[in-house]
Design a protein around this motif. Structure first.
Motif, PDB file in Angstrom:
ATOM      1  N   ARG A 161     -14.172   6.237 -11.539  1.00 53.23           N
ATOM      2  CA  ARG A 161     -13.543   7.391 -12.163  1.00 53.23           C
ATOM      3  C   ARG A 161     -14.037   7.601 -13.595  1.00 53.23           C
ATOM      4  O   ARG A 161     -14.148   8.711 -14.067  1.00 53.23           O
ATOM      5  N   ALA A 162     -14.334   6.481 -14.283  1.00 51.85           N
ATOM      6  CA  ALA A 162     -14.884   6.605 -15.640  1.00 51.85           C
ATOM      7  C   ALA A 162     -16.293   7.219 -15.605  1.00 51.85           C
ATOM      8  O   ALA A 162     -16.636   8.034 -16.466  1.00 51.85           O
ATOM      9  N   ARG A 163     -17.068   6.861 -14.578  1.00 49.46           N
ATOM     10  CA  ARG A 163     -18.403   7.451 -14.441  1.00 49.46           C
ATOM     11  C   ARG A 163     -18.323   8.935 -14.105  1.00 49.46           C
ATOM     12  O   ARG A 163     -19.121   9.745 -14.595  1.00 49.46           O
ATOM     13  N   LEU A 164     -17.330   9.290 -13.262  1.00 45.10           N
ATOM     14  CA  LEU A 164     -17.179  10.705 -12.899  1.00 45.10           C
ATOM     15  C   LEU A 164     -16.692  11.537 -14.078  1.00 45.10           C
ATOM     16  O   LEU A 164     -17.017  12.715 -14.198  1.00 45.10           O
ATOM     17  N   GLY A 165     -15.834  10.896 -14.925  1.00 46.69           N
ATOM     18  CA  GLY A 165     -15.321  11.628 -16.083  1.00 46.69           C
ATOM     19  C   GLY A 165     -16.387  11.881 -17.120  1.00 46.69           C
ATOM     20  O   GLY A 165     -16.263  12.757 -17.946  1.00 46.69           O
ATOM     21  N   GLY A 180     -11.524   2.282 -11.032  1.00 48.76           N
ATOM     22  CA  GLY A 180     -11.506   2.668 -12.435  1.00 48.76           C
ATOM     23  C   GLY A 180     -12.900   2.887 -12.979  1.00 48.76           C
ATOM     24  O   GLY A 180     -13.133   3.832 -13.752  1.00 48.76           O
ATOM     25  N   TRP A 181     -13.842   2.040 -12.572  1.00 49.62           N
ATOM     26  CA  TRP A 181     -15.234   2.206 -13.014  1.00 49.62           C
ATOM     27  C   TRP A 181     -15.828   3.502 -12.483  1.00 49.62           C
ATOM     28  O   TRP A 181     -16.491   4.238 -13.204  1.00 49.62           O
ATOM     29  N   LEU A 190      -3.392  -9.778  -3.750  1.00 50.04           N
ATOM     30  CA  LEU A 190      -3.540  -9.585  -5.189  1.00 50.04           C
ATOM     31  C   LEU A 190      -5.006  -9.456  -5.570  1.00 50.04           C
ATOM     32  O   LEU A 190      -5.390  -8.564  -6.344  1.00 50.04           O
ATOM     33  N   ALA A 191      -5.849 -10.340  -5.037  1.00 54.24           N
ATOM     34  CA  ALA A 191      -7.274 -10.296  -5.359  1.00 54.24           C
ATOM     35  C   ALA A 191      -7.902  -8.987  -4.890  1.00 54.24           C
ATOM     36  O   ALA A 191      -8.715  -8.373  -5.613  1.00 54.24           O
ATOM     37  N   MET A 192      -7.536  -8.543  -3.701  1.00 51.73           N
ATOM     38  CA  MET A 192      -8.111  -7.304  -3.171  1.00 51.73           C
ATOM     39  C   MET A 192      -7.695  -6.102  -4.006  1.00 51.73           C
ATOM     40  O   MET A 192      -8.510  -5.235  -4.327  1.00 51.73           O
ATOM     41  N   VAL A 193      -6.422  -6.043  -4.389  1.00 50.10           N
ATOM     42  CA  VAL A 193      -5.938  -4.922  -5.191  1.00 50.10           C
ATOM     43  C   VAL A 193      -6.612  -4.901  -6.555  1.00 50.10           C
ATOM     44  O   VAL A 193      -7.036  -3.836  -7.044  1.00 50.10           O
ATOM     45  N   LEU A 194      -6.748  -6.056  -7.198  1.00 48.88           N
ATOM     46  CA  LEU A 194      -7.407  -6.107  -8.507  1.00 48.88           C
ATOM     47  C   LEU A 194      -8.863  -5.679  -8.407  1.00 48.88           C
ATOM     48  O   LEU A 194      -9.368  -4.944  -9.273  1.00 48.88           O
ATOM     49  N   LEU A 195      -9.548  -6.114  -7.343  1.00 49.87           N
ATOM     50  CA  LEU A 195     -10.947  -5.750  -7.169  1.00 49.87           C
ATOM     51  C   LEU A 195     -11.105  -4.248  -6.958  1.00 49.87           C
ATOM     52  O   LEU A 195     -11.961  -3.602  -7.578  1.00 49.87           O
ATOM     53  N   LEU A 197      -9.943   8.871  -5.500  1.00 51.22           N
ATOM     54  CA  LEU A 197     -10.090   7.460  -5.843  1.00 51.22           C
ATOM     55  C   LEU A 197      -8.764   6.871  -6.323  1.00 51.22           C
ATOM     56  O   LEU A 197      -8.427   5.726  -5.993  1.00 51.22           O
ATOM     57  N   TYR A 198      -8.020   7.649  -7.091  1.00 55.52           N
ATOM     58  CA  TYR A 198      -6.723   7.153  -7.562  1.00 55.52           C
ATOM     59  C   TYR A 198      -5.769   6.935  -6.390  1.00 55.52           C
ATOM     60  O   TYR A 198      -5.048   5.934  -6.336  1.00 55.52           O
ATOM     61  N   ARG A 199      -5.758   7.865  -5.448  1.00 52.43           N
ATOM     62  CA  ARG A 199      -4.902   7.691  -4.282  1.00 52.43           C
ATOM     63  C   ARG A 199      -5.371   6.527  -3.428  1.00 52.43           C
ATOM     64  O   ARG A 199      -4.563   5.844  -2.792  1.00 52.43           O
ATOM     65  N   TRP A 200      -6.671   6.254  -3.411  1.00 49.47           N
ATOM     66  CA  TRP A 200      -7.176   5.106  -2.655  1.00 49.47           C
ATOM     67  C   TRP A 200      -6.625   3.817  -3.243  1.00 49.47           C
ATOM     68  O   TRP A 200      -6.270   2.897  -2.509  1.00 49.47           O
ATOM     69  N   GLU A 201      -6.555   3.736  -4.576  1.00 46.71           N
ATOM     70  CA  GLU A 201      -5.937   2.564  -5.207  1.00 46.71           C
ATOM     71  C   GLU A 201      -4.515   2.369  -4.702  1.00 46.71           C
ATOM     72  O   GLU A 201      -4.114   1.258  -4.330  1.00 46.71           O
TER      73      GLU A 201
END
Length: 254
Positions: free
Chosen positions: A250-254, A247-248, A236-241, A191-195
């Motif tokens: 990854r927080a659920r997976l953590g 992030g959400w 910009l909008a796509m990257v922020l989304l 997921l981080y690499r997808w960002e």
């Protein structure tokens, strides 16, 4: 040599290197603050406003955003699959020679930047999103393969060893003893690499790899600044989304 003297020597060396770099590059920062330069920059920045919001152009932006999203998603998915397969070799699961060869391959894949891969893939596969997808997949395979291998190496061996002692095969011990411990890390890395790949997919269009980047390159080349500004805002909008969604997750997976 006392610690303070050593630190002072390093500081002097770094300062000398910075000064030498400025002298070698012959940077002229004075040209940025001249009155005519400021006026030109302000005029050029003003030409980007207001952004083009015509329905026809917004429809093209939507298609470009979907194409960029698809390039990053498919490229990351392919990289995760190949990276997972290669990580078994890179972690030494099939012997030392296979480990060395696979680590060399992963180092080679990730040492070549995505833009270079994209330029090569455009020559091999032609202009369009396919070249961008391959470029992202190749570079990200090197990154994820190394991260996945390190996660495998750091996984406690006790669950797999217990299964082997109970009579389970090596494959069964890996699937039920090792894999459950690394899957959350693998998903978080992916997921981080997808960002990161979302941003890179938008840039790869400058070498003909499709998506919003190609639209931005074309509009800037044709001096259509208002359209270019709308492309920048869409990026910009796509990257922020995507950052918020990833992030959400990854927080659920953590």
């Amino acid at each position: 040599m006392r610690p303070g003297v050593g630190a002072a020597c390093w500081l002097v060396a770094i300062t000398a290197a910075v000064v030498a770099s400025f002298a070698y590059l012959q940077l002229d920062f004075g040209s940025l603050i001249r009155a005519d330069s400021r006026a030109q920059m302000l005029d050029y920045a003003g030409s980007f406003f207001p952004p083009n919001t015509s329905p026809a152009w917004l429809a093209k932006l939507w298609q470009g955003a979907l194409e960029t999203l698809a390039i990053s998603a498919i490229g990351t998915l392919l990289a995760a699959l190949f990276g997972a397969a290669l990580s078994l070799l890179a972690a030494g699961r099939l012997g030392g020679m296979a480990k060395s060869a696979c680590r060399l391959l992963l180092n080679a894949l990730r040492s070549v930047p995505e833009l270079v891969w994209a330029a090569l893939m455009v020559l091999a596969a032609g202009l369009g999103p396919f070249a961008g997808t391959l470029a992202i997949a190749l570079h990200t395979t090197g990154v994820l393969g190394r991260l996945f291998a390190e996660a495998l190496e750091n996984t406690p061996p006790e669950p797999a060893n217990a299964l082997r002692q109970a009579g389970a095969s090596a494959t069964t011990a890996f699937l039920y003893g090792t894999l459950p411990g690394v899957i959350p890390q693998w998903l978080a890395y992916t997921l981080y690499r997808w960002e990161n790949n979302i941003r890179m997919a938008a840039v790869l269009g400058f070498v003909g790899a499709g998506g919003l980047g190609q639209m931005l390159h074309v509009t800037l080349s044709l001096f259509q600044q208002s359209k270019a500004m709308s492309v920048i805002l869409a990026m910009l909008a796509m990257v922020l989304l995507v950052d918020a969604l990833s992030g959400w997750l990854r927080a659920r997976l953590g």
